[in-house]
Design an enzyme around this catalytic site. Structure first.
Site, PDB file in Angstrom:
ATOM      1  N   LYS A  53       0.801  -1.154   0.006  1.00  0.00           N
ATOM      2  CA  LYS A  53      -0.085   0.175   0.040  1.00  0.00           C
ATOM      3  C   LYS A  53       0.863   1.304   0.235  1.00  0.00           C
ATOM      4  CE  LYS A  53      -3.735  -2.449   1.986  1.00  0.00           C
ATOM      5  NZ  LYS A  53      -4.744  -2.774   3.302  1.00  0.00           N
ATOM      6  N   GLN A  97      -4.720  -1.873   9.440  1.00  0.00           N
ATOM      7  CA  GLN A  97      -4.750  -3.201   8.736  1.00  0.00           C
ATOM      8  C   GLN A  97      -5.164  -4.191   9.780  1.00  0.00           C
ATOM      9  OE1 GLN A  97      -3.593  -3.523   5.670  1.00  0.00           O
ATOM     10  NE2 GLN A  97      -3.658  -5.663   5.728  1.00  0.00           N
ATOM     11  N   ASP A 120     -10.983   2.268   3.379  1.00  0.00           N
ATOM     12  CA  ASP A 120     -11.501   0.842   3.321  1.00  0.00           C
ATOM     13  C   ASP A 120     -12.935   0.425   3.065  1.00  0.00           C
ATOM     14  OD1 ASP A 120      -9.370  -1.007   3.254  1.00  0.00           O
ATOM     15  OD2 ASP A 120      -8.785  -0.631   5.475  1.00  0.00           O
TER      16      ASP A 120
HETATM   17  N1  GUN Z   1      -6.633  -7.219   5.931  1.00  0.00           N
HETATM   18  C1  GUN Z   1      -6.993  -7.807   4.758  1.00  0.00           C
HETATM   19  N2  GUN Z   1      -7.418  -7.161   3.810  1.00  0.00           N
HETATM   20  C2  GUN Z   1      -7.612  -5.837   4.169  1.00  0.00           C
HETATM   21  C3  GUN Z   1      -7.925  -4.774   3.712  1.00  0.00           C
HETATM   22  O1  GUN Z   1      -8.606  -4.446   2.662  1.00  0.00           O
HETATM   23  N3  GUN Z   1      -8.108  -3.449   4.546  1.00  0.00           N
HETATM   24  C4  GUN Z   1      -7.371  -3.641   5.773  1.00  0.00           C
HETATM   25  N4  GUN Z   1      -7.375  -2.765   6.527  1.00  0.00           N
HETATM   26  N5  GUN Z   1      -6.960  -4.743   6.483  1.00  0.00           N
HETATM   27  C5  GUN Z   1      -6.948  -5.738   5.603  1.00  0.00           C
END
Ligand code: GUN
Length: 288
Positions: A53, A97, A120
């Protein structure tokens, strides 16, 4: 002969479009989008995802801030950090996350993130707005799937779509988006308690496979000419690779692909689109 829906290429194109947009913002003297990610502990998968990211942000010219907290952080401390970042006018998007350590309630954390910064799309306000057809942040994988179908001009109006899996982050939201007014697909959601699952999937013009069981969708479940979108990304042992594993989708690609008109590969299908969707949401947050 089937054709490949190339998520890797499409995502690269979209990153190019975003980078051009950021360049315009800069030239106009505007601040660039800024994403903050909180990483709690050092789960291997999460480390990798967050690193991707941050790298994606750099590539398109966004600012990014990675905040690390130890696995021993208390829920209250994490919530206080989220609140602090909610109030930081320098930040456009904020993600925490997942998964979080056992002693922290994910729902409390998600509900503490400001819906305006929830890129998200996990906050119930955004989920509800999405379901009501209102402007919202749509979570990254469902948004990425919809964008991919749009860019490949896959006909959705009146199409019979079967969504395999009903998770909060993929199956459920993508089923809502596909049936929305203006998209107009006819959607069936099947899951672990569905009777005659193969028979139902076989009726589909479009199959969205999101159950997390590698190779679940086999050729006998797929109608000739169907469009197949494979959301699965399970790590399976692969002694012949350097890493010792490789990603396997929910679709048994080799047997299914010859029956399809279009199919997404794993890797290189939905995954890259998920990553780029977070960038699109962050750009949107900055534009507000
Ligand atoms: N863990 C797995 N996929 C995601 C996601 O799309 N966002 C976040 N914040 N955590 C994750």
């Amino acid at each position: 002969m089937y054709q490949i829906i190339d998520g890797k290429k499409t995502a690269a194109e979209i990153r190019g479009e975003i980078a051009a947009e950021v360049a315009k913002m800069k030239a106009g003297g505007k601040r660039v989008p800024h994403l903050a990610a909180i990483l709690v502990g050092n789960d291997g998968g999460s480390e990798t995802y967050v690193a991707h990211k941050v790298r994606d942000c750099e590539e398109v010219g966004f600012r990014s801030t990675l905040l690390r907290m130890p696995a021993t952080v208390t829920e209250e401390e994490l919530l206080a950090k989220v609140s602090e970042l909610n109030d930081d006018p320098d930040l456009d998007g904020l993600i925490v996350q997942l998964p979080l350590p056992e002693h922290i309630r994910e729902s409390r954390v998600i509900e503490t993130i400001s819906p305006e910064k929830d890129v998200d799309g996990f906050h119930p306000v955004n989920v509800g707005r999405m379901a009501a057809g209102l402007p919202s942040f749509v979570s990254a994988t469902p948004a990425g799937i919809m964008e991919l179908l749009k860019r490949y001009n896959i006909p959705l109006k009146g199409a019979e779509c079967v969504v395999v899996g009903r998770s909060n982050i993929v199956g459920r939201p993508v089923s809502i988006l596909l049936s929305q007014k203006g998209v107009d697909a006819t959607v069936t959601v099947v899951h672990s308690r569905t009777r005659n699952i193969a028979e139902t999937i076989r009726k589909a013009d479009i199959i969205i496979a999101a159950i997390g069981q590698p190779g679940f969708i086999t050729a006998d479940m797929v109608k000739e000419g169907a469009v197949v979108v494979d959301v699965g990304t399970t790590r399976v042992e692969a002694p012949d690779t350097k890493a010792g594993w490789r990603l396997k989708g929910d679709v048994d690609f080799d047997s299914v692909a010859p029956r399809c008109s279009w199919i997404t590969p794993v890797p290189g299908g939905v995954g890259p689109m998920t990553r780029v969707s977070l960038l699109l949401n962050t750009l949107k947050a900055a534009g507000r």
